[in-house]
Design a protein around this motif. Structure first.
Motif, PDB file in Angstrom:
ATOM      1  N   ARG A 389      10.586  -5.644   4.537  1.00 43.95           N
ATOM      2  CA  ARG A 389      11.835  -6.003   5.209  1.00 43.95           C
ATOM      3  C   ARG A 389      12.377  -7.320   4.678  1.00 43.95           C
ATOM      4  O   ARG A 389      13.590  -7.489   4.523  1.00 43.95           O
ATOM      5  CB  ARG A 389      11.601  -6.114   6.720  1.00 43.95           C
ATOM      6  N   SER A 390      11.491  -8.258   4.351  1.00 43.53           N
ATOM      7  CA  SER A 390      11.943  -9.547   3.821  1.00 43.53           C
ATOM      8  C   SER A 390      12.611  -9.380   2.458  1.00 43.53           C
ATOM      9  O   SER A 390      13.560 -10.090   2.136  1.00 43.53           O
ATOM     10  CB  SER A 390      10.771 -10.522   3.728  1.00 43.53           C
ATOM     11  N   PHE A 391      12.108  -8.432   1.651  1.00 42.63           N
ATOM     12  CA  PHE A 391      12.730  -8.125   0.360  1.00 42.63           C
ATOM     13  C   PHE A 391      14.168  -7.672   0.571  1.00 42.63           C
ATOM     14  O   PHE A 391      15.104  -8.130  -0.105  1.00 42.63           O
ATOM     15  CB  PHE A 391      11.922  -7.039  -0.353  1.00 42.63           C
ATOM     16  N   TYR A 392      14.370  -6.770   1.540  1.00 39.03           N
ATOM     17  CA  TYR A 392      15.710  -6.235   1.807  1.00 39.03           C
ATOM     18  C   TYR A 392      16.633  -7.322   2.349  1.00 39.03           C
ATOM     19  O   TYR A 392      17.804  -7.425   1.956  1.00 39.03           O
ATOM     20  CB  TYR A 392      15.587  -5.072   2.793  1.00 39.03           C
ATOM     21  N   GLU A 393      16.113  -8.157   3.238  1.00 34.14           N
ATOM     22  CA  GLU A 393      16.936  -9.231   3.804  1.00 34.14           C
ATOM     23  C   GLU A 393      17.332 -10.246   2.738  1.00 34.14           C
ATOM     24  O   GLU A 393      18.455 -10.772   2.750  1.00 34.14           O
ATOM     25  CB  GLU A 393      16.182  -9.906   4.943  1.00 34.14           C
ATOM     26  N   LYS A 394      16.439 -10.525   1.796  1.00 30.85           N
ATOM     27  CA  LYS A 394      16.768 -11.444   0.709  1.00 30.85           C
ATOM     28  C   LYS A 394      17.848 -10.839  -0.183  1.00 30.85           C
ATOM     29  O   LYS A 394      18.778 -11.534  -0.626  1.00 30.85           O
ATOM     30  CB  LYS A 394      15.522 -11.766  -0.124  1.00 30.85           C
ATOM     31  N   LEU A 395      17.724  -9.541  -0.452  1.00 31.38           N
ATOM     32  CA  LEU A 395      18.737  -8.859  -1.257  1.00 31.38           C
ATOM     33  C   LEU A 395      20.100  -8.946  -0.580  1.00 31.38           C
ATOM     34  O   LEU A 395      21.112  -9.247  -1.224  1.00 31.38           O
ATOM     35  CB  LEU A 395      18.328  -7.394  -1.464  1.00 31.38           C
ATOM     36  N   ILE A 396      20.144  -8.712   0.732  1.00 24.40           N
ATOM     37  CA  ILE A 396      21.397  -8.798   1.484  1.00 24.40           C
ATOM     38  C   ILE A 396      21.961 -10.218   1.411  1.00 24.40           C
ATOM     39  O   ILE A 396      23.174 -10.415   1.212  1.00 24.40           O
ATOM     40  CB  ILE A 396      21.173  -8.363   2.942  1.00 24.40           C
ATOM     41  N   HIS A 397      21.091 -11.216   1.557  1.00 27.56           N
ATOM     42  CA  HIS A 397      21.547 -12.610   1.496  1.00 27.56           C
ATOM     43  C   HIS A 397      22.179 -12.918   0.141  1.00 27.56           C
ATOM     44  O   HIS A 397      23.252 -13.545   0.082  1.00 27.56           O
ATOM     45  CB  HIS A 397      20.365 -13.539   1.755  1.00 27.56           C
ATOM     46  N   GLU A 398      21.539 -12.498  -0.938  1.00 19.98           N
ATOM     47  CA  GLU A 398      22.077 -12.785  -2.272  1.00 19.98           C
ATOM     48  C   GLU A 398      23.402 -12.071  -2.494  1.00 19.98           C
ATOM     49  O   GLU A 398      24.324 -12.635  -3.098  1.00 19.98           O
ATOM     50  CB  GLU A 398      21.059 -12.369  -3.336  1.00 19.98           C
TER      51      GLU A 398
END
Length: 462
Positions: A389-398
């Motif tokens: 989930r942290s991978f996906y949230e980081k992708l969304i942030h970028e």
């Protein structure tokens, strides 16, 4: 190889041992009828929650799938273990078989074997072997039962058409399969798989037998029966929602079409070309495809119906490098004004499991390049298989740092999300969907699936 039983008394994370032994019961069951059987002992890389009581299981490899990369490679073993997180040691038992030679076809046809009584007898006969390969600590409560897992998928039968090697993707294979339909109907598909990720099907299309009036007479591998690609249907779970994302800009595309223009798509990662072919044949797109490996394109043209022409141009290049060159006007014969960029690229590191897109898509310069080659109404669509989930949230942030509007579609298969980045709010239209010819065509092409499941991702403060 000769195995010292003492080394098997303890778990060693990520250990993979493979060896052949004489078959103790060569006549008991046809699924293990060879004079030698191959054993693989796999210790999970995941530390057990209870190290004093390891969890052990065994699995019999389906006959004629012994050389399948799922069962014959360390990356395949790793994926088997990661799909069974509570197992610390998995013991694979299969028939010894010579591997398929690269570049040749295989006459060995896998057919699902279902005989519960024979399978039960086989498991009973293998019980002493499985106990001998288990850590003694597993039996601390005098429990002498090691469960047998069953490898299950929807393949009824399969045959490998070709194995070959690409300069970038490594070993790959093309196979025809019959899958188990939910409505008892028969369905045939062609698949492209890469050795580095054995459980990941890179491309899958529906195929139909030529000049056959009754499917009951058709079998995979039958002499004289040929199959043709059906590019009018998307069968990969995530491709339909990727295409459904076009509903966001359907009104803008309709305006282009009414003015005599064709919508344009840039596809990074062609594979077998299922998405490229669908956009062209079903939605009348002009498509630019980018694939890093020339051998993958050869396979796509030979087996999957990929055709280059005026409406489909395929380039052999790294996708992110190509997009950067487009952004700087360094591809002279292509106008960098796309309605959609579609990214279907997975990570090439099997240690991370199946994940997409590559970590390089976090880079700001990549996202800026994508934004610059889109029309003002364009969208950037990516198939995402997050590691966490942290991978996906980081992708969304970028993405939020570059694109003001973000949307997602939950594919619903636990693995995939489709992330959609837009340069602006979706264009509005005074006409209803029933009057928008492009939206009607889109809804017909994908049966309306996912078109009403596009969710806007709110600001981080929401």
């Amino acid at each position: 190889m000769e195995v010292d039983k003492a080394i098997l008394e303890t778990l060693q994370p990520s250990r993979f041992l493979s060896f052949a032994i004489p078959n103790p019961n060569p006549t008991l069951n046809p699924s293990l009828a060879s004079p030698l059987i191959r054993i693989a002992v796999l210790d999970s890389p995941i530390q057990p929650s209870s190290p004093l009581i390891p969890s052990v299981a065994a699995m019999i490899v389906p006959k004629h799938r012994e050389s399948d990369w799922i069962f014959s490679t360390e990356s395949g073993h790793l994926q088997l273990l990661l799909s069974s997180p509570n197992i610390q040691r998995l013991i694979l038992i299969g028939q010894e078989q010579q591997p398929i030679i690269n570049g040749s076809s295989s006459s060995s046809i896998y057919r699902r074997w279902i005989d519960p009584d024979s399978l039960n007898n086989l498991e009973i006969s293998l019980k002493p072997l499985v106990i001998a390969l288990s850590p003694k600590s597993y039996f601390h409560n005098e429990n002498l039962e090691v469960p047998f897992l069953c490898y299950e998928d929807n393949i009824v039968c399969s045959i490998v058409l070709e194995k070959c090697i690409g300069n970038f993707v490594g070993e790959m294979l093309v196979e025809d399969v019959e899958i188990e339909g939910s409505d008892q109907s028969r369905e045939f598909r062609r698949r492209l798989r890469f050795k580095r990720m054995p459980n990941l099907v890179q491309t899958e299309i529906r195929i139909v037998p030529n000049k056959v009036s009754c499917l009951d007479s058709v079998d995979i591998g039958s002499n004289g029966i040929e199959f043709s690609p059906d590019l009018g249907v998307l069968v990969h779970a995530y491709l339909v929602p990727m295409v459904a994302s076009l509903a966001l800009i359907g009104s803008c595309i309709e305006k282009y079409v009414e003015s005599g223009l064709r919508p344009k798509a840039l596809c990074l990662g062609v594979g077998g070309g299922a998405l490229v072919g669908f956009l062209k044949t079903q939605l009348d797109f002009e498509v630019v495809g980018v694939e890093v490996d020339e051998e993958v394109l050869r396979v796509a043209r030979k087996y999957f119906g990929l055709e280059d022409g005026d409406l489909v141009r395929v380039h052999v290049r790294d996708g992110m490098e190509f997009m950067d060159r487009l952004a700087h006007g360094d591809v002279g014969n292509i106008v960098p004004q796309f309605d959609v960029i579609m990214v279907d690229l997975d990570s090439d590191d099997p240690r991370n499991g199946v994940s997409a897109p590559p970590i390089e898509f976090f880079r700001r310069d990549v996202l800026l390049a994508a934004r610059s080659v889109l029309r003002e109404s364009g969208i950037f669509v990516i198939n995402v298989i997050p590691q966490s989930r942290s991978f996906y949230e980081k992708l969304i942030h970028e993405f939020r740092e570059v694109f003001p509007e973000l949307y997602e579609i939950n594919v619903g298969n636990v693995e995939n999300f489709v992330l959609i980045a837009a340069k602006a709010l979706p264009c509005s239209s005074s006409s209803s969907d029933s009057e928008n010819k492009f939206l009607m065509k889109l809804r017909l092409a994908i049966s309306g699936a996912y078109m009403d499941s596009i969710n806007r991702i709110g600001d981080a403060s929401n």
